[in-house]
Design a protein around this motif. Structure first.
Motif, PDB file in Angstrom:
ATOM      1  N   CYS A  65      11.469 -12.524  21.995  1.00 38.89           N
ATOM      2  CA  CYS A  65      10.604 -11.478  21.435  1.00 38.89           C
ATOM      3  C   CYS A  65      11.036 -11.163  19.996  1.00 38.89           C
ATOM      4  CB  CYS A  65      10.681 -10.214  22.288  1.00 38.89           C
ATOM      5  SG  CYS A  65       9.603  -8.917  21.669  1.00 38.89           S
ATOM      6  N   PHE A  87       5.835 -11.579  21.572  1.00 38.49           N
ATOM      7  CA  PHE A  87       6.211 -10.263  22.090  1.00 38.49           C
ATOM      8  C   PHE A  87       6.464 -10.359  23.587  1.00 38.49           C
ATOM      9  CE2 PHE A  87       3.628  -8.968  18.365  1.00 38.49           C
ATOM     10  CZ  PHE A  87       4.561  -8.169  17.723  1.00 38.49           C
ATOM     11  N   CYS A  88       7.519  -9.688  24.067  1.00 38.48           N
ATOM     12  CA  CYS A  88       7.809  -9.722  25.508  1.00 38.48           C
ATOM     13  C   CYS A  88       6.981  -8.693  26.274  1.00 38.48           C
ATOM     14  CB  CYS A  88       9.302  -9.493  25.763  1.00 38.48           C
ATOM     15  SG  CYS A  88       9.859  -7.810  25.405  1.00 38.48           S
ATOM     16  N   ARG A  89       6.538  -7.661  25.589  1.00 36.44           N
ATOM     17  CA  ARG A  89       5.737  -6.579  26.183  1.00 36.44           C
ATOM     18  C   ARG A  89       6.490  -5.800  27.260  1.00 36.44           C
ATOM     19  NH1 ARG A  89       0.323  -6.504  24.854  1.00 36.44           N
ATOM     20  NH2 ARG A  89      -0.279  -8.185  23.481  1.00 36.44           N
ATOM     21  N   CYS A  94      12.656  -3.289  25.553  1.00 37.28           N
ATOM     22  CA  CYS A  94      12.650  -3.890  24.225  1.00 37.28           C
ATOM     23  C   CYS A  94      12.160  -2.903  23.165  1.00 37.28           C
ATOM     24  CB  CYS A  94      11.741  -5.121  24.267  1.00 37.28           C
ATOM     25  SG  CYS A  94      11.353  -5.785  22.652  1.00 37.28           S
ATOM     26  N   CYS A  97       8.895  -3.953  21.092  1.00 37.70           N
ATOM     27  CA  CYS A  97       7.627  -3.752  21.803  1.00 37.70           C
ATOM     28  C   CYS A  97       7.344  -2.261  21.979  1.00 37.70           C
ATOM     29  CB  CYS A  97       7.628  -4.499  23.134  1.00 37.70           C
ATOM     30  SG  CYS A  97       7.579  -6.294  22.863  1.00 37.70           S
TER      31      CYS A  97
HETATM   32 ZN    ZN Z   1       9.593  -7.202  23.159  1.00 42.89          ZN
END
Ligand code: ZN
Length: 324
Positions: A65, A87-89, A94, A97
């Motif tokens: 990410c 993006f890891c969402r 995180c 995000c």
């Molecule tokens: Zn992320």
């Protein structure tokens, strides 16, 4: 003002996309990415013998990410916008995000606020905070909070129903709000070490909510907690609104002061749970799914790729010019 709030202000300020703002923006994202890398490592270390497939996947998502950022430099107007990134969402794990998501929500709701107040100028926004007693078990405390809040919201709904049928009713303070939005925040108390669950809401009211009555009502639904807070927004400019709304849209967890183990525990318990709720005139506000900035149409730009390098930070990698 908290560090979270600074991040959100910076992401939403008028000049967020100015050329001069890019270095501080990269610094902000660097710090966020370092935390995601730490969390990625923490997840891997949970079971070093055999990290399960799911955990290995999650660890990889966090590692990647923000590993690269693609910006578009619209050089004819001096603006730089984030065009793409991975993006890891996982906004509970995180910070990058969380920053991006919080900024998008903040914009969507303050835009809606401007529209509502144009139609109904007699409404005033209030910041309303509900807290519950601290406890050792986060799962139990979270459930206690959400069940109590549901009870309270049900009381508002019941009072509205009765009102419709013209009979006497017992409205609660929340009935003074024509609409609102709230979010739940959790942290571990610095002194006690106990978990603290609370929420911040923006309510739009013609008549100010009474904090004393609200405390009584909250005590009635929670059984153990009466601490609430009501404050009117100060000022009436968009900038003033941002300040008030930031309390609602700052992150559900405060990364800088939360240990990785606590953060992981919170994620496991709260992942997939609804932490933001809206009602009345704020219902149906759509927060864009996209985590990047809006593009500026019909303008030429130079695309630049920045890659995160361990020990260095974001390093400028390559660029190409594209005409509109
Ligand atoms: Zn992320």
């Amino acid at each position: 003002m908290s560090e979270n709030s600074f991040d959100l202000i910076a992401e939403n300020s008028l000049g967020f996309d100015e050329v001069s703002a890019l270095p501080s923006r990269l610094q902000r994202y660097e710090k966020a990415h370092r935390r995601a890398l730490d969390m990625s490592g923490h997840i891997k270390s949970l079971n070093p013998e055999q990290v399960s497939e799911d955990l290995a996947y999650l660890s990889g998502l966090l590692r990647d990410c923000g590993s690269y950022l693609i910006f578009r430099d619209y050089y004819t107007v001096g603006k730089i916008r984030l065009h793409a990134a991975s993006f890891c969402r996982k906004h509970l794990l995180c910070p990058l995000c969380a920053i991006r998501r919080g900024a998008k929500a903040l914009k969507a709701y303050t835009d809606k606020l401007s529209i509502i107040l144009t139609d109904e100028p007699t409404l005033k926004p209030y910041l309303v905070t509900f807290t519950t007693k601290n406890g050792a078990d986060l799962g139990e405390r979270f459930k206690h909070f959400t069940v109590s809040m549901k009870r309270y919201v049900d009381k508002r709904r019941e009072a509205m129903k009765v009102k419709k049928h013209g009979r006497s009713c017992a409205p609660v303070e929340m009935n003074k709000a024509s609409g609102g939005v709230s979010s739940i925040e959790i942290k571990r108390g610095s002194g006690s070490g106990l978990w603290h669950v609370h929420s911040h809401a923006v309510w739009l009211c013609e008549v100010a909510p009474d904090p004393i009555q609200l405390a009584l009502e909250w005590k009635e639904v929670t059984g153990d907690s009466h601490i609430v807070d009501v404050r009117p927004f100060t000022g009436n400019t968009l900038e003033d609104y941002l300040q008030g709304f930031m309390e609602v849209f700052k992150y559900a967890v405060k990364f800088s002061s939360m240990e990785l183990t606590d953060n992981w525990e919170a994620f496991k318990l709260l992942s997939g749970r609804r932490l933001v709720n809206s009602f009345g005139s704020f219902r149906g506000v759509v927060v864009p799914e996209s985590m990047t900035d809006e593009a500026l149409e019909d303008l030429p730009y130079i695309e630049s790729v920045y890659r995160y390098l361990e020990g260095i930070g974001y390093s400028y990698e390559v660029q190409k010019e594209i005409a509109a």
